[in-house]
Design a protein around this motif. Structure first.
Motif, mmCIF file in Angstrom:
data_model
loop_
_atom_site.group_PDB
_atom_site.id
_atom_site.type_symbol
_atom_site.label_atom_id
_atom_site.label_comp_id
_atom_site.label_asym_id
_atom_site.label_seq_id
_atom_site.Cartn_x
_atom_site.Cartn_y
_atom_site.Cartn_z
ATOM 1 N N LEU A 28 32.247 -11.182 39.731
ATOM 2 C CA LEU A 28 30.842 -10.902 39.429
ATOM 3 C C LEU A 28 30.679 -10.083 38.147
ATOM 4 N N GLN A 29 31.772 -9.546 37.616
ATOM 5 C CA GLN A 29 31.732 -8.767 36.376
ATOM 6 C C GLN A 29 31.918 -9.642 35.133
ATOM 7 N N THR A 30 32.091 -10.940 35.327
ATOM 8 C CA THR A 30 32.380 -11.855 34.220
ATOM 9 C C THR A 30 31.392 -11.722 33.069
ATOM 10 N N ARG A 31 30.116 -11.531 33.365
ATOM 11 C CA ARG A 31 29.090 -11.472 32.302
ATOM 12 C C ARG A 31 29.288 -10.302 31.343
ATOM 13 N N PHE A 32 30.105 -9.308 31.726
ATOM 14 C CA PHE A 32 30.364 -8.144 30.877
ATOM 15 C C PHE A 32 31.681 -8.258 30.101
ATOM 16 N N LEU A 33 32.434 -9.345 30.295
ATOM 17 C CA LEU A 33 33.818 -9.396 29.816
ATOM 18 C C LEU A 33 34.052 -10.276 28.589
ATOM 19 N N ASN A 71 39.589 -18.907 30.419
ATOM 20 C CA ASN A 71 39.839 -17.873 31.428
ATOM 21 C C ASN A 71 40.430 -16.600 30.817
ATOM 22 N N ILE A 72 40.205 -16.391 29.527
ATOM 23 C CA ILE A 72 40.750 -15.240 28.803
ATOM 24 C C ILE A 72 39.593 -14.419 28.231
ATOM 25 N N SER A 73 39.752 -13.104 28.254
ATOM 26 C CA SER A 73 38.791 -12.217 27.607
ATOM 27 C C SER A 73 39.474 -11.530 26.432
ATOM 28 N N PRO A 74 38.795 -11.400 25.306
ATOM 29 C CA PRO A 74 39.394 -10.741 24.148
ATOM 30 C C PRO A 74 39.330 -9.212 24.202
ATOM 31 N N VAL A 75 38.696 -8.637 25.221
ATOM 32 C CA VAL A 75 38.544 -7.182 25.248
ATOM 33 C C VAL A 75 39.886 -6.499 25.476
ATOM 34 N N PRO A 102 38.982 -0.016 24.530
ATOM 35 C CA PRO A 102 37.852 -0.920 24.288
ATOM 36 C C PRO A 102 37.109 -0.610 22.987
ATOM 37 N N ASP A 103 36.642 -1.667 22.353
ATOM 38 C CA ASP A 103 35.791 -1.557 21.176
ATOM 39 C C ASP A 103 34.359 -1.784 21.661
ATOM 40 N N HIS A 104 33.672 -0.689 21.984
ATOM 41 C CA HIS A 104 32.327 -0.810 22.534
ATOM 42 C C HIS A 104 31.301 -1.242 21.489
ATOM 43 N N HIS A 105 31.668 -1.154 20.227
ATOM 44 C CA HIS A 105 30.781 -1.675 19.185
ATOM 45 C C HIS A 105 30.784 -3.205 19.234
ATOM 46 N N PRO A 128 29.694 -4.174 23.659
ATOM 47 C CA PRO A 128 28.908 -3.112 24.297
ATOM 48 C C PRO A 128 28.691 -3.302 25.805
ATOM 49 N N LEU A 129 28.632 -4.536 26.282
ATOM 50 C CA LEU A 129 28.402 -4.767 27.711
ATOM 51 C C LEU A 129 29.599 -4.364 28.569
ATOM 52 N N LEU A 130 30.759 -4.223 27.947
ATOM 53 C CA LEU A 130 31.957 -3.839 28.695
ATOM 54 C C LEU A 130 31.763 -2.511 29.426
ATOM 55 N N ARG A 131 30.939 -1.641 28.867
ATOM 56 C CA ARG A 131 30.657 -0.345 29.522
ATOM 57 C C ARG A 131 30.092 -0.521 30.930
#
Length: 144
Positions: A67-72, A88-92, A97-100, A103-106
């Motif tokens: 359910l956290q996919t939209r932030f990743l 199926n990979i996230s670049p974060v 983390p680079d919140h700039h 930003p949704l990762l927070r």
């Protein structure tokens, strides 16, 4: 790194027992994972349920519910057979983390796990996980 060790040296599979928990689904195979301290598997998800058994060494694992996919910031699937072809990979970078740039990762909620020798972790299908070896490490995972 992931390695098809059991296909390369089939006799080694005799030393690995498939956990009974895998009977909950159709057993799809096992992989061996070798790594030095600092080896990282980027944030990703698998399409099957997974049991990760730690044999030697220690690993840090960060888990995100599907359910956290939209932030990743998921990399979109592409053509070919590259690392992001399945989508199926996230670049974060989970630990720096680079919140700039992301930003949704927070907003993403996660759990942290330290896995040691003899420990086994269930990772449900489509749940995101990031893995870093804390020491020289050997693990076996079972997909089902």
């Amino acid at each position: 790194a992931q390695h098809g060790l059991f296909e390369q040296v089939p006799r080694l599979a005799n030393d690995i027992a498939v956990p009974e928990y895998c009977a909950c689904g159709d057993f799809a195979g096992a992989n061996a994972w070798f790594g030095t301290a600092g080896t990282v598997t980027p944030l990703h998800h698998d399409s099957q349920d997974n049991l990760l058994a730690q044999v030697v060494g220690y690993k840090y694992i960060r888990l995100y519910d599907h359910l956290q996919t939209r932030f990743l910031y998921v990399s979109k699937g592409g053509r070919g057979e590259g690392i992001s072809a399945q989508g199926n990979i996230s670049p974060v970078n989970c630990e720096a983390p680079d919140h700039h740039a992301h930003p949704l990762l927070r907003e993403a909620k996660y759990k942290e796990v330290l896995l040691g020798p003899g420990d086994m972790l269930f990772i449900p299908a489509r749940h995101w996980h990031y893995v870093r070896s804390l020491s020289p490490s050997f693990s076996v995972n079972f997909w089902f």
